[in-house]
Design an enzyme around this catalytic site. Sequence first.
Site, short mmCIF file in Angstrom:
data_model
loop_
_atom_site.label_atom_id
_atom_site.label_comp_id
_atom_site.label_asym_id
_atom_site.label_seq_id
_atom_site.Cartn_x
_atom_site.Cartn_y
_atom_site.Cartn_z
CG ASP A 132 -0.84 -0.15 8.54
OD1 ASP A 132 -1.65 0.78 8.41
OD2 ASP A 132 -0.84 -1.16 7.81
N GLY B 74 0.84 -1.20 0.00
CA GLY B 74 0.00 0.00 0.00
C GLY B 74 0.87 1.25 0.00
CD GLN C 177 -6.94 6.81 8.07
OE1 GLN C 177 -6.65 6.61 9.22
NE2 GLN C 177 -7.73 5.99 7.38
NE ARG C 178 -2.72 3.30 1.17
CZ ARG C 178 -3.16 2.12 0.72
NH1 ARG C 178 -3.56 1.19 1.57
NH2 ARG C 178 -3.16 1.84 -0.55
CG MET D 35 -7.03 2.69 6.85
SD MET D 35 -6.12 2.94 5.31
CE MET D 35 -7.31 2.34 4.12
NE ARG E 35 -26.21 11.28 11.83
CZ ARG E 35 -27.32 11.07 12.51
NH1 ARG E 35 -27.39 10.09 13.40
NH2 ARG E 35 -28.39 11.83 12.31
#
Length: 354
Positions: free
Chosen positions: A138, A14, A275-276, A180, A267
């Site tokens: 991560d 990723g 985020q990437r 994430m 909600r």
Amino acid sequence: MTEKIKIGILTAGGDCPGLNAAIRGVGKSAIIEYGMKVYGFLNGFSGLIENEYKVLDENSLSGILTLGGTILGTSREKPFKALTDEDQILSKPEKIQQTYKELGLNCLVCIGGNGTMKTAYKLSEMGLNVVGVPKTIDNDVWGTDFSFGFDSAVNIATEAIDRLHTTANSHKRTMVVEVMGHNAGWLTLYSGIAGGGDVILIPEIKYDKRVIKKYLLNRQKSGKPYSIIVVAEGIDIPLKKDGTKRKSSAGTYISRMIQELTGLETRETILGYIQRGGTPSPGDRIIATGLGEHAARLIHEKKYGFMSAYENTKIVSISLKDVAGKTKTVPEDHSLIKMARSLGTCFGDSLEGE
Ligand code: F6P
């Protein structure tokens, strides 16, 4: 005249902010400091399998420090998976070996996360000279305090949580935000603390929904108008009554659960791939450049089979053998968890003082 050292660079897995800064870090120091020739393989290990590359020179490495994504492209190709494709004369690792030999490479730089470091180690076991550079939002690559991409993602997630505070306050709502991080809680922990999350749920700490219910109702009783729950995508969510997996994400599950248990208007926001994306933070640019430059130095010194790592603010080397196959998760007694608990943050496992 001695022949130039030839190196290959690829970005795999990723993407994350800082990949171009790392490519530039490796490439520029390889060319300027050591006079090497640099090949950039396209789309992760696929480029190495298919012999697809572009030669990187000083010009192509200029102006990319602040660019998000990767100029080389990336993919989730895992060359050691499904080794027995009978239609193929050569297996994928053999094709990689062929490309490496045909181009006369002296070393391959693999920029990636856990999966990439495992592949890099397997390639080194096959006899290729390999050096690793850790990236991922991560922050779960073993052996390095930080991987680049993480700091930028913490910034993005924190800004999103900041924005949720104001709308939560206006409507007196409970806001769930899913962050994430795969099976590690680093990104949720850091952005949850930086964003002032009231409840932080990470995969490493088992939550009890009764604890969350009590905590939120206590907040309401004490006059707090709203609550922010920061949830890691990788937390355990229970199976459905019929034993099958739920289709909903962790954030959606927690949001519905809270609404049902407490009656509080709730909600959810799933942050996902934003985020990437985008430009790397200054911190990530510096780490990515440093880790990349160190990789080029390792090659110059013929120290193969290592990963550049960030340890106690210094760039060091760690053996790929030690890194391969491991994941760095958040220790339950991490100092940030202790700190947040003492400020009253709930991790879903117990209420402070009970
Ligand atoms: O490893 C980075 C990451 O964004 C994880 O946080 C997430 O679980 C995963 O990649 C998503 O993977 P993909 O890009 O294959 O959808």
